[in-house]
Design an enzyme around this catalytic site. Structure first.
Site, PDB file in Angstrom:
ATOM      1  N   PHE A  11      14.037   4.616  10.359  1.00 25.31           N
ATOM      2  CA  PHE A  11      12.703   4.154  10.018  1.00 25.31           C
ATOM      3  C   PHE A  11      11.799   5.354   9.777  1.00 25.31           C
ATOM      4  CE2 PHE A  11       8.608   2.209  10.164  1.00 25.31           C
ATOM      5  CZ  PHE A  11       8.848   1.026   9.485  1.00 25.31           C
ATOM      6  N   VAL A  12      11.311   5.465   8.550  1.00 22.58           N
ATOM      7  CA  VAL A  12      10.526   6.642   8.178  1.00 22.58           C
ATOM      8  C   VAL A  12       9.056   6.309   7.942  1.00 22.58           C
ATOM      9  CG1 VAL A  12      12.450   7.980   7.221  1.00 22.58           C
ATOM     10  CG2 VAL A  12      11.249   6.346   5.757  1.00 22.58           C
ATOM     11  N   LYS A  27      17.231   3.792   0.749  1.00 23.03           N
ATOM     12  CA  LYS A  27      18.108   3.614   1.917  1.00 23.03           C
ATOM     13  C   LYS A  27      19.225   2.667   1.512  1.00 23.03           C
ATOM     14  CE  LYS A  27      14.914   2.608   5.310  1.00 23.03           C
ATOM     15  NZ  LYS A  27      14.439   2.198   6.660  1.00 23.03           N
ATOM     16  N   ASP A  57      14.774  -0.602   0.403  1.00 21.86           N
ATOM     17  CA  ASP A  57      15.505  -0.834   1.649  1.00 21.86           C
ATOM     18  C   ASP A  57      16.526  -1.957   1.396  1.00 21.86           C
ATOM     19  OD1 ASP A  57      16.147  -0.760   4.338  1.00 21.86           O
ATOM     20  OD2 ASP A  57      14.408  -1.902   4.983  1.00 21.86           O
ATOM     21  N   LYS A  59       0.827  -1.185   0.000  1.00 19.83           N
ATOM     22  CA  LYS A  59       0.000   0.000   0.000  1.00 19.83           C
ATOM     23  C   LYS A  59       0.874   1.252   0.000  1.00 19.83           C
ATOM     24  CE  LYS A  59      -2.985  -2.503   3.167  1.00 19.83           C
ATOM     25  NZ  LYS A  59      -3.167  -2.749   4.601  1.00 19.83           N
ATOM     26  N   ARG A  70       0.399   6.617   7.460  1.00 18.16           N
ATOM     27  CA  ARG A  70       0.471   6.673   5.995  1.00 18.16           C
ATOM     28  C   ARG A  70      -0.040   8.013   5.469  1.00 18.16           C
ATOM     29  NH1 ARG A  70       1.506   1.473   3.964  1.00 18.16           N
ATOM     30  NH2 ARG A  70       0.650  -0.251   5.155  1.00 18.16           N
ATOM     31  N   GLU A  84       7.607   2.814  -6.401  1.00 17.22           N
ATOM     32  CA  GLU A  84       7.819   2.187  -5.094  1.00 17.22           C
ATOM     33  C   GLU A  84       8.062   3.268  -4.045  1.00 17.22           C
ATOM     34  OE1 GLU A  84       7.166   0.221  -3.041  1.00 17.22           O
ATOM     35  OE2 GLU A  84       8.447  -1.542  -2.968  1.00 17.22           O
ATOM     36  N   ASP A  85       7.604   3.002  -2.834  1.00 22.24           N
ATOM     37  CA  ASP A  85       7.773   3.992  -1.761  1.00 22.24           C
ATOM     38  C   ASP A  85       9.231   4.118  -1.335  1.00 22.24           C
ATOM     39  OD1 ASP A  85       7.808   1.435  -0.676  1.00 22.24           O
ATOM     40  OD2 ASP A  85       6.212   1.790   0.773  1.00 22.24           O
TER      41      ASP A  85
HETATM   42  P1  IMP Z   1      12.867  -4.233   0.906  1.00 25.61           P
HETATM   43  O1  IMP Z   1      12.458  -5.519   0.262  1.00 25.61           O
HETATM   44  O2  IMP Z   1      13.687  -4.445   2.146  1.00 25.61           O
HETATM   45  O3  IMP Z   1      13.540  -3.258  -0.034  1.00 25.61           O
HETATM   46  O4  IMP Z   1      11.534  -3.668   1.468  1.00 25.61           O
HETATM   47  C1  IMP Z   1      10.984  -2.538   1.068  1.00 25.61           C
HETATM   48  C2  IMP Z   1       9.636  -2.383   1.755  1.00 25.61           C
HETATM   49  O5  IMP Z   1       9.758  -2.391   3.183  1.00 25.61           O
HETATM   50  C3  IMP Z   1       9.103  -1.043   1.378  1.00 25.61           C
HETATM   51  O6  IMP Z   1       8.304  -1.130   0.220  1.00 25.61           O
HETATM   52  C4  IMP Z   1       8.340  -0.638   2.609  1.00 25.61           C
HETATM   53  O7  IMP Z   1       7.021  -1.102   2.515  1.00 25.61           O
HETATM   54  C5  IMP Z   1       9.049  -1.327   3.755  1.00 25.61           C
HETATM   55  N1  IMP Z   1       9.997  -0.396   4.421  1.00 25.61           N
HETATM   56  C6  IMP Z   1      11.334  -0.396   4.334  1.00 25.61           C
HETATM   57  N2  IMP Z   1      11.875   0.608   5.067  1.00 25.61           N
HETATM   58  C7  IMP Z   1      10.844   1.267   5.617  1.00 25.61           C
HETATM   59  C8  IMP Z   1      10.744   2.429   6.481  1.00 25.61           C
HETATM   60  O8  IMP Z   1      11.711   3.086   6.880  1.00 25.61           O
HETATM   61  N3  IMP Z   1       9.480   2.788   6.836  1.00 25.61           N
HETATM   62  C9  IMP Z   1       8.366   2.122   6.425  1.00 25.61           C
HETATM   63  N4  IMP Z   1       8.418   1.057   5.612  1.00 25.61           N
HETATM   64  C10 IMP Z   1       9.641   0.622   5.215  1.00 25.61           C
HETATM   65 MG    MG Z   2       6.244  -1.169  -0.053  1.00 27.08          MG
END
Ligand code: IMP
Ligand code: MG
Length: 176
Positions: free
Chosen positions: A150-151, A129, A101, A41, A163, A97-98
């Site tokens: 953590f944002v 990040k 990470d 979401k 959100r 994508e938001d």
């Molecule tokens: P990844 O597979 O580790 O790159 O995960 C990315 C997903 O984790 C993002 O699409 C977010 O939904 C969630 N996420 C990663 N870091 C944060 C954060 O700092 N705040 C909130 N959600 C995060």
């Molecule tokens: Mg996400």
């Protein structure tokens, strides 16, 4: 429980950067149609704001994925919870994508979507990040590179909250 949220990226700065990304994307695709895909979401607010700043013909579709694995550690294997409604064969896919990470989610998602024979796949991430990257992800457009904090806000949640904040904030006391 109320958490203390401090502002990392104010609303005006976020929106003007998204406008810049939209202008760059509009220039790159020209008259070609862009099939935007939102990863639910978290990317909802970002995709909507971005789409409004793109002048090419745009379609929008939504997908929901979750990482297999326990706890907060993502395994790198992605399960599709809600698939796209439309075919992406021969389309210029732009994933909104938001935040990138570990990169696991996007890395795996791109592999899944490539098999559907789109004309092209690009990624536009609101936040990056890079310190936590575990899987390689080629992001074509990035809003802001941020430190390993953590944002929340503009779609991003902490336990499903925050959100709706119109800016990006840092949760100061996440484990309290
Ligand atoms: P990844 O597979 O580790 O790159 O995960 C990315 C997903 O984790 C993002 O699409 C977010 O939904 C969630 N996420 C990663 N870091 C944060 C954060 O700092 N705040 C909130 N959600 C995060
Ligand atoms: Mg996400």
């Amino acid at each position: 429980m109320e958490y203390k949220i401090s502002t990392l990226i104010p609303e005006e700065q976020l929106k003007s950067r998204i406008a810049e990304l939209g202008a760059e994307i509009s220039k790159d695709y020209g008259d070609e149609e862009v099939s935007m895909i939102c990863v639910l979401k978290g990317a909802v607010f970002f995709m909507c704001e971005l789409a409004q700043n793109i002048t090419c013909p745009v379609t929008m579709d939504f997908m929901s994925v979750s990482s297999y694995g326990s706890g907060t550690k993502s395994s790198g294997v992605v399960k599709i919870l809600k698939d796209l409604d439309q075919s992406i064969e021969g389309k210029n896919v732009l994933i909104a994508e938001d935040i990138v990470d570990s990169g696991n989610t996007l890395h795996y998602l791109v592999e899944i979507l490539k098999k559907r024979n789109p004309k092209s796949i690009r990624i536009c991430a609101m936040l990056d990040k890079p310190e936590r990257r575990a899987a390689p992800v080629d992001t074509d457009y990035t809003g802001f590179v941020i430190p390993d904090k953590f944002v929340v806000g503009f779609g991003l949640d902490y336990a499903q909250r925050y959100r709706n904040l119109p800016y990006i904030g840092v949760v100061e006391n996440p484990d309290d």
